[in-house]
Enzyme design. Structure first.
Site, PDB file in Angstrom:
ATOM      1  N   ALA A 155       0.876  -1.110  -0.146  1.00  0.00           N
ATOM      2  CA  ALA A 155      -0.131   0.018  -0.085  1.00  0.00           C
ATOM      3  C   ALA A 155       0.952   1.406  -0.023  1.00  0.00           C
ATOM      4  CB  ALA A 155      -0.843   0.017   0.988  1.00  0.00           C
ATOM      5  N   CYS A 156       0.481   2.278   1.038  1.00  0.00           N
ATOM      6  CA  CYS A 156       1.317   3.550   0.800  1.00  0.00           C
ATOM      7  C   CYS A 156       2.549   3.465   1.385  1.00  0.00           C
ATOM      8  CB  CYS A 156       0.462   4.453   1.699  1.00  0.00           C
ATOM      9  SG  CYS A 156      -1.199   5.121   1.086  1.00  0.00           S
ATOM     10  N   SER A 157       3.246   2.347   1.867  1.00  0.00           N
ATOM     11  CA  SER A 157       4.372   2.144   2.231  1.00  0.00           C
ATOM     12  C   SER A 157       5.467   1.466   1.197  1.00  0.00           C
ATOM     13  CB  SER A 157       4.611   1.333   3.672  1.00  0.00           C
ATOM     14  OG  SER A 157       4.028   1.996   4.639  1.00  0.00           O
ATOM     15  N   PHE A 358       4.005   5.576   5.170  1.00  0.00           N
ATOM     16  CA  PHE A 358       2.942   4.954   6.289  1.00  0.00           C
ATOM     17  C   PHE A 358       1.648   4.675   5.447  1.00  0.00           C
ATOM     18  CE2 PHE A 358       4.170   9.276   7.545  1.00  0.00           C
ATOM     19  CZ  PHE A 358       2.968   9.714   7.164  1.00  0.00           C
TER      20      PHE A 358
END
Ligand code: COA
Length: 372
Positions: A155-157, A358
């Site tokens: 995902a965003c990481s 994060f």
């Protein structure tokens, strides 16, 4: 000491931008249509009337003023409220690969070395265009890179996890560089009919080239250390998947797009990430107050302010805590890399900065870098 070096970065910015005002106008037209169509049920208390959105709320709650997208007309059409990106034949380059290749070419040009020096392509992002073959292999082919590639999704990481994977590859094979790309068509997994989140995301692609310090030319950034962390949470979730085809009743349901408990995420992530950054910095023996710049994930400007304050132990200046969310919105894995790519000037040799991401999982990654 042999280290992995961030040698170059690249950026692809989509051709269209949507302001908060344009987005909210479309949303409010959708709301007015919905409420008119369901007037009788709303009056009878069977259906809840939808509430309008405001551009002021969006900017105040998130820091977002506009976002770049691959298709604008579909998103701001109150009858559609989704991007219209035509399917391509198997003989054409996929749209996600096209974005990644553009960012990669930007990075390769800045690097100034031939692609024959790259041995691995990592496509690290939130939403792959298809199940397989891996997007990374298509990108590798389009760029004429020999070796191997694979996709990874945290995902965003994803980008910081990708940097960590690249660092480990380079430690075991210092002869080849790694290309890590983060193409994100976030607008295709965003529910533009949801008042709480319709403004959050934008589209973009970023690229990072990493190589061993034994091969790197002057300039670039030494990676001092990387830390990764995950902790399961459903507070950011998207249930879209191939099983939905087997269960048609689930198709098109709101949970097959991005959903989040935004307030919960805010409360959980700020302490988790601040503590992680402080602990990682301490492990590396760094004086936190001397970290010159933070390139944080771009999900919410207020969240980044809080994290920066906790990490630096004082109010951060605009130069210390880079903001790109105002014009790019949340671009998932690419956010911290856009920030790093656009705002890395003014560093003297030896000065230190932090790339940190994060998001869903929960997941978080920290990468301390030092100017070479
Ligand atoms: N326009 C106007 N008002 C709106 C609105 C909109 N589009 N959406 C919500 N509101 C209202 C709500 O109804 C609520 O009103 P109330 O107080 O009268 O009940 C109020 O604004 C606050 O809503 P809330 O959703 O709690 O706002 P918030 O300040 O928490 O901001 C987020 C929302 C999502 C921007 C914020 O929580 C956030 O960014 N969280 C972190 C998310 C994150 O990092 N996610 C990772 C994704 S990868």
């Amino acid at each position: 000491m042999k280290r992995t070096v961030i040698a170059a970065t690249g950026l692809y910015t989509p051709p269209f931008s949507i302001s908060n005002e344009e987005l909210v106008t479309a949303f409010n037209a959708y709301v007015a249509n919905f409420n008119a169509q369901h007037a009788a049920e709303i009056a009878a208390g069977q259906v809840q009337a939808l509430l309008p959105s405001t551009a002021e709320f969006v900017q105040k709650a998130s820091g977002i003023k506009s976002r770049f997208v691959m298709n604008k007309s579909g998103i701001i059409d109150p009858e559609l409220m989704r991007p219209v990106i035509p399917e391509r034949s198997n003989d054409e380059l996929s749209v996600l690969a096209e974005m990644a290749v553009a960012a990669a070419r930007d990075a390769i040009a800045a690097w100034g070395k031939p692609v024959s020096e790259i041995g691995t392509v990592l496509c690290a992002c939130s939403n792959m265009q298809r199940a397989y073959p891996a997007m990374a292999v298509e990108i590798q082919n389009a760029l004429g890179i020999e070796g191997f590639g694979f996709d990874m999704n945290v995902a965003c990481s994803s980008a910081t996890f990708g940097i960590k994977v690249a660092t480990d590859f380079i430690a075991s094979n210092p002869d080849k560089a790694v290309l890590m790309v983060n193409p994100e068509i976030c607008s295709a997994h965003l529910n533009f009919k949801d008042r709480d989140s319709h403004f959050i995301f934008g589209d973009v692609a970023t690229a990072v080239i990493l190589e061993s310090s034994t091969r790197a030319g002057p300039g670039g950034w030494d990676i001092l250390g990387t830390r990764l962390k995950t902790e399961f949470s459903s507070n950011i979730r998207n249930n879209f998947g191939f099983l939905n085809n087997a269960a048609p009743e689930g198709k098109g349901a709101p949970d097959k797009l991005f959903v989040q408990q935004g307030r919960r995420v805010f409360k959980d992530i700020v302490p988790m990430v601040s503590e992680m950054i402080l602990a990682h910095g301490a492990e590396l023996g760094l004086d936190q107050a001397k970290v010159k710049r933070l390139w944080l994930h771009q999900a919410n400007v207020n969240m980044n302010d809080l994290i920066a304050r906790r990490v630096l132990g004082r109010e951060p200046t605009a130069e210390e805590n880079v903001v790109v969310i105002d014009t790019y919105a949340n671009t998932s894995s690419a956010g911290s890399i856009i920030a790093f790519h656009l705002f890395h000037d003014g560093f003297a040799e030896g000065e230190i900065g932090l790339i940190c991401s994060f998001g869903a999982g929960y997941s978080a990654g920290t990468v301390f870098v030092r100017k070479r």
